[in-house]
Motif scaffolding. Sequence first.
Motif, PDB file in Angstrom:
ATOM      1  N   GLU A  70       0.980  -1.342  -0.121  1.00 58.90           N
ATOM      2  CA  GLU A  70      -0.173   0.142   0.075  1.00 58.90           C
ATOM      3  C   GLU A  70       0.969   1.285  -0.073  1.00 58.90           C
ATOM      4  O   GLU A  70       0.518   2.286  -0.849  1.00 58.90           O
ATOM      5  CB  GLU A  70      -1.085  -0.152   1.229  1.00 58.90           C
ATOM      6  N   ASP A  71       1.922   1.256   0.733  1.00 58.57           N
ATOM      7  CA  ASP A  71       2.891   2.445   0.923  1.00 58.57           C
ATOM      8  C   ASP A  71       3.416   2.682  -0.586  1.00 58.57           C
ATOM      9  O   ASP A  71       3.504   3.875  -0.974  1.00 58.57           O
ATOM     10  CB  ASP A  71       3.949   2.198   1.860  1.00 58.57           C
ATOM     11  N   VAL A  72       3.660   1.878  -1.369  1.00 60.98           N
ATOM     12  CA  VAL A  72       4.216   2.132  -2.699  1.00 60.98           C
ATOM     13  C   VAL A  72       3.388   2.776  -3.701  1.00 60.98           C
ATOM     14  O   VAL A  72       3.585   3.569  -4.432  1.00 60.98           O
ATOM     15  CB  VAL A  72       4.660   0.475  -3.245  1.00 60.98           C
ATOM     16  N   LYS A  73       2.029   2.200  -3.408  1.00 57.38           N
ATOM     17  CA  LYS A  73       0.907   2.505  -4.447  1.00 57.38           C
ATOM     18  C   LYS A  73       0.766   4.052  -3.969  1.00 57.38           C
ATOM     19  O   LYS A  73       0.347   4.892  -4.895  1.00 57.38           O
ATOM     20  CB  LYS A  73      -0.573   1.989  -4.084  1.00 57.38           C
ATOM     21  N   VAL A  74       0.739   4.379  -2.528  1.00 53.99           N
ATOM     22  CA  VAL A  74       0.555   5.712  -2.249  1.00 53.99           C
ATOM     23  C   VAL A  74       1.945   6.652  -2.941  1.00 53.99           C
ATOM     24  O   VAL A  74       1.696   7.902  -3.352  1.00 53.99           O
ATOM     25  CB  VAL A  74       0.493   5.966  -0.633  1.00 53.99           C
ATOM     26  N   ALA A  75       3.254   6.122  -2.702  1.00 48.33           N
ATOM     27  CA  ALA A  75       4.228   6.983  -3.197  1.00 48.33           C
ATOM     28  C   ALA A  75       3.846   7.238  -4.547  1.00 48.33           C
ATOM     29  O   ALA A  75       4.363   8.160  -5.327  1.00 48.33           O
ATOM     30  CB  ALA A  75       5.547   6.263  -2.902  1.00 48.33           C
ATOM     31  N   LEU A  76       3.798   6.282  -5.522  1.00 46.19           N
ATOM     32  CA  LEU A  76       3.382   6.380  -7.056  1.00 46.19           C
ATOM     33  C   LEU A  76       2.300   7.520  -7.303  1.00 46.19           C
ATOM     34  O   LEU A  76       2.598   7.891  -8.498  1.00 46.19           O
ATOM     35  CB  LEU A  76       2.969   4.975  -7.596  1.00 46.19           C
ATOM     36  N   ARG A  77       1.621   7.606  -6.309  1.00 48.30           N
ATOM     37  CA  ARG A  77       0.548   8.550  -6.593  1.00 48.30           C
ATOM     38  C   ARG A  77       0.812  10.153  -6.100  1.00 48.30           C
ATOM     39  O   ARG A  77       0.193  11.127  -6.096  1.00 48.30           O
ATOM     40  CB  ARG A  77      -0.592   8.230  -6.154  1.00 48.30           C
ATOM     41  N   THR A  78       2.169  10.147  -5.340  1.00 49.54           N
ATOM     42  CA  THR A  78       2.751  11.467  -4.891  1.00 49.54           C
ATOM     43  C   THR A  78       3.924  12.052  -5.502  1.00 49.54           C
ATOM     44  O   THR A  78       4.859  11.290  -5.220  1.00 49.54           O
ATOM     45  CB  THR A  78       2.961  11.220  -3.373  1.00 49.54           C
ATOM     46  N   PRO A  79       3.617  13.067  -6.461  1.00 51.12           N
ATOM     47  CA  PRO A  79       4.909  13.556  -7.293  1.00 51.12           C
ATOM     48  C   PRO A  79       6.257  13.755  -6.371  1.00 51.12           C
ATOM     49  O   PRO A  79       7.182  13.667  -6.616  1.00 51.12           O
ATOM     50  CB  PRO A  79       4.512  14.830  -7.691  1.00 51.12           C
ATOM     51  N   ARG A  80       5.959  14.506  -5.080  1.00 48.57           N
ATOM     52  CA  ARG A  80       7.159  14.946  -4.325  1.00 48.57           C
ATOM     53  C   ARG A  80       7.927  13.386  -3.614  1.00 48.57           C
ATOM     54  O   ARG A  80       9.181  13.629  -3.844  1.00 48.57           O
ATOM     55  CB  ARG A  80       6.570  15.686  -2.921  1.00 48.57           C
ATOM     56  N   MET A  81       7.229  12.652  -3.465  1.00 47.56           N
ATOM     57  CA  MET A  81       7.868  11.231  -3.155  1.00 47.56           C
ATOM     58  C   MET A  81       8.416  10.862  -4.287  1.00 47.56           C
ATOM     59  O   MET A  81       9.568  10.127  -3.878  1.00 47.56           O
ATOM     60  CB  MET A  81       6.656  10.527  -2.605  1.00 47.56           C
ATOM     61  N   LEU A  82       7.861  10.719  -5.558  1.00 46.67           N
ATOM     62  CA  LEU A  82       8.538  10.075  -6.602  1.00 46.67           C
ATOM     63  C   LEU A  82       9.805  10.914  -7.057  1.00 46.67           C
ATOM     64  O   LEU A  82      11.012  10.113  -7.469  1.00 46.67           O
ATOM     65  CB  LEU A  82       7.420  10.304  -7.819  1.00 46.67           C
ATOM     66  N   LYS A  83       9.735  12.275  -6.812  1.00 45.17           N
ATOM     67  CA  LYS A  83      10.877  12.838  -6.800  1.00 45.17           C
ATOM     68  C   LYS A  83      12.072  12.653  -5.960  1.00 45.17           C
ATOM     69  O   LYS A  83      13.540  12.538  -6.553  1.00 45.17           O
ATOM     70  CB  LYS A  83      10.723  14.434  -7.066  1.00 45.17           C
ATOM     71  N   MET A  84      11.725  12.495  -4.705  1.00 45.34           N
ATOM     72  CA  MET A  84      12.684  12.120  -3.904  1.00 45.34           C
ATOM     73  C   MET A  84      13.364  10.716  -4.011  1.00 45.34           C
ATOM     74  O   MET A  84      14.405  10.391  -3.953  1.00 45.34           O
ATOM     75  CB  MET A  84      12.362  12.337  -2.565  1.00 45.34           C
ATOM     76  N   ALA A  85      12.303   9.859  -4.392  1.00 39.76           N
ATOM     77  CA  ALA A  85      12.683   8.523  -4.551  1.00 39.76           C
ATOM     78  C   ALA A  85      13.674   8.394  -5.838  1.00 39.76           C
ATOM     79  O   ALA A  85      14.669   7.481  -5.978  1.00 39.76           O
ATOM     80  CB  ALA A  85      11.598   7.632  -4.923  1.00 39.76           C
ATOM     81  N   MET A  86      13.581   9.235  -6.915  1.00 40.27           N
ATOM     82  CA  MET A  86      14.290   9.351  -8.079  1.00 40.27           C
ATOM     83  C   MET A  86      15.913   9.739  -7.784  1.00 40.27           C
ATOM     84  O   MET A  86      16.703   9.361  -8.162  1.00 40.27           O
ATOM     85  CB  MET A  86      13.772  10.196  -9.206  1.00 40.27           C
ATOM     86  N   LEU A  87      15.949  10.590  -7.023  1.00 43.17           N
ATOM     87  CA  LEU A  87      17.044  11.356  -6.233  1.00 43.17           C
ATOM     88  C   LEU A  87      18.020  10.215  -5.672  1.00 43.17           C
ATOM     89  O   LEU A  87      19.140   9.937  -5.832  1.00 43.17           O
ATOM     90  CB  LEU A  87      17.063  12.225  -5.375  1.00 43.17           C
ATOM     91  N   THR A  88      17.032   9.408  -4.679  1.00 42.77           N
ATOM     92  CA  THR A  88      17.796   8.436  -4.043  1.00 42.77           C
ATOM     93  C   THR A  88      18.339   7.405  -4.861  1.00 42.77           C
ATOM     94  O   THR A  88      19.360   6.604  -4.799  1.00 42.77           O
ATOM     95  CB  THR A  88      17.191   7.929  -2.938  1.00 42.77           C
ATOM     96  N   ALA A  89      17.587   7.007  -5.915  1.00 46.05           N
ATOM     97  CA  ALA A  89      17.703   5.908  -6.878  1.00 46.05           C
ATOM     98  C   ALA A  89      19.039   6.174  -7.781  1.00 46.05           C
ATOM     99  O   ALA A  89      19.825   5.377  -7.924  1.00 46.05           O
ATOM    100  CB  ALA A  89      16.562   5.695  -7.732  1.00 46.05           C
ATOM    101  N   VAL A  90      19.106   7.503  -7.990  1.00 44.31           N
ATOM    102  CA  VAL A  90      20.391   7.873  -8.978  1.00 44.31           C
ATOM    103  C   VAL A  90      21.479   7.668  -8.029  1.00 44.31           C
ATOM    104  O   VAL A  90      22.596   7.309  -8.495  1.00 44.31           O
ATOM    105  CB  VAL A  90      20.083   9.180  -9.358  1.00 44.31           C
ATOM    106  N   LEU A  91      21.469   8.176  -6.656  1.00 43.22           N
ATOM    107  CA  LEU A  91      22.528   8.054  -5.959  1.00 43.22           C
ATOM    108  C   LEU A  91      23.174   6.622  -5.715  1.00 43.22           C
ATOM    109  O   LEU A  91      24.363   6.387  -5.711  1.00 43.22           O
ATOM    110  CB  LEU A  91      22.366   8.782  -4.449  1.00 43.22           C
ATOM    111  N   ILE A  92      22.080   5.558  -5.356  1.00 46.31           N
ATOM    112  CA  ILE A  92      22.570   4.230  -5.036  1.00 46.31           C
ATOM    113  C   ILE A  92      23.000   3.756  -6.436  1.00 46.31           C
ATOM    114  O   ILE A  92      23.969   3.094  -6.414  1.00 46.31           O
ATOM    115  CB  ILE A  92      21.354   3.689  -4.658  1.00 46.31           C
ATOM    116  N   THR A  93      22.602   4.220  -7.716  1.00 51.52           N
ATOM    117  CA  THR A  93      23.253   3.550  -8.781  1.00 51.52           C
ATOM    118  C   THR A  93      24.537   4.293  -8.861  1.00 51.52           C
ATOM    119  O   THR A  93      25.437   3.212  -9.476  1.00 51.52           O
ATOM    120  CB  THR A  93      22.170   4.210  -9.982  1.00 51.52           C
ATOM    121  N   ILE A  94      24.916   5.288  -8.737  1.00 55.92           N
ATOM    122  CA  ILE A  94      26.015   5.849  -8.827  1.00 55.92           C
ATOM    123  C   ILE A  94      26.945   4.909  -7.835  1.00 55.92           C
ATOM    124  O   ILE A  94      28.235   4.552  -8.316  1.00 55.92           O
ATOM    125  CB  ILE A  94      26.404   7.213  -8.397  1.00 55.92           C
TER     126      ILE A  94
END
Length: 312
Positions: A70-94
């Motif tokens: 359920e938390d993932v579904k909420v995050a996918l509908r929340t632009p601010r959370m998606l932006k933050m998740a993308m930032l952390t995703a880029v950092l962990i990829t690096i």
Amino acid sequence: MSDAKQTPAVQNGDSPRGFAFALTAYLLWGFLPFFMKAVAHIPAFEVVAHRIVWSVPLAGAILILLGRTEDVKVALRTPRMLKMAMLTAVLITINWGIYVWAIGAGRALETALGYYINPLFSIFLGAVLLKEKLNPAQIVAIVLAAIAVVVLAFDAGGLPWVSISLALSWGLYAFFRKTLPVGPNQGFFLEVLLLSVPALGYIAYLEFTGQGHFTDTGWADVAWLMACGVVTAIPLMIYANGAKLLKLSTIGIMQYIAPTMIFIIAVFVFHEPFGTSKLIAFILIWAALAVYSTSMIMESRARRAAVANPAE
């Protein structure tokens, strides 16, 4: 594994179950260089892409099993959370990309140094970004670590960029990851889910142009690349569940298990060069970590004593 709230008993001490989870995760990370050596013939970014793609179904299945989608579904509908998740995703990829490349390039010692430096860099980051006050022991530890970096830079004729980049990317990842209001398992799934689109595109490009290792170079490479999801997702999710059941001071000490194993493997198994300058640098780092850890343990004991005897 569970995302349930900690019980009061766990909050005030260490859980044997949490210790077992965390120890398992750190041991798995400690042995990870052997896996990375086995895929060293594959370009680092291709390995990282497969780490991402094969982590998605595994992490997703675990979340479904735990009933924590359920938390993932909420995050996918929340632009601010998606932006933050993308930032952390880029950092962990690096972070993953540098680590995979460094092991394959025979620079495992530098990765060990980077993960030794990481907790000290996190303290420094807190002081700079959050204006947290450093105690004398933390200042001494940071200075010793800085001297170690200078020693290595003088010896190599340049900064140990692998170590610094690993510490920087992981430190920033941990810092921003705290602002993502979802559980650790859900956060990891969200990160790899967002990364899976470009990762799949990159893998498809490599395969269509004949540069990939998933379909053209034999079943051994297929197995290695599919296993990337297991070696990526399983330790992270085991650790996430263990960390909730342990005191911060315990986690602070246990985090040295993996870099110590990497150090031993680099020197005694991979036979990487370990001259006088590296010895001096590592002694300085170990001294810094001893100072930092001793201070952390003493502060933790003082806090527990204050809670146990509030009237004193």
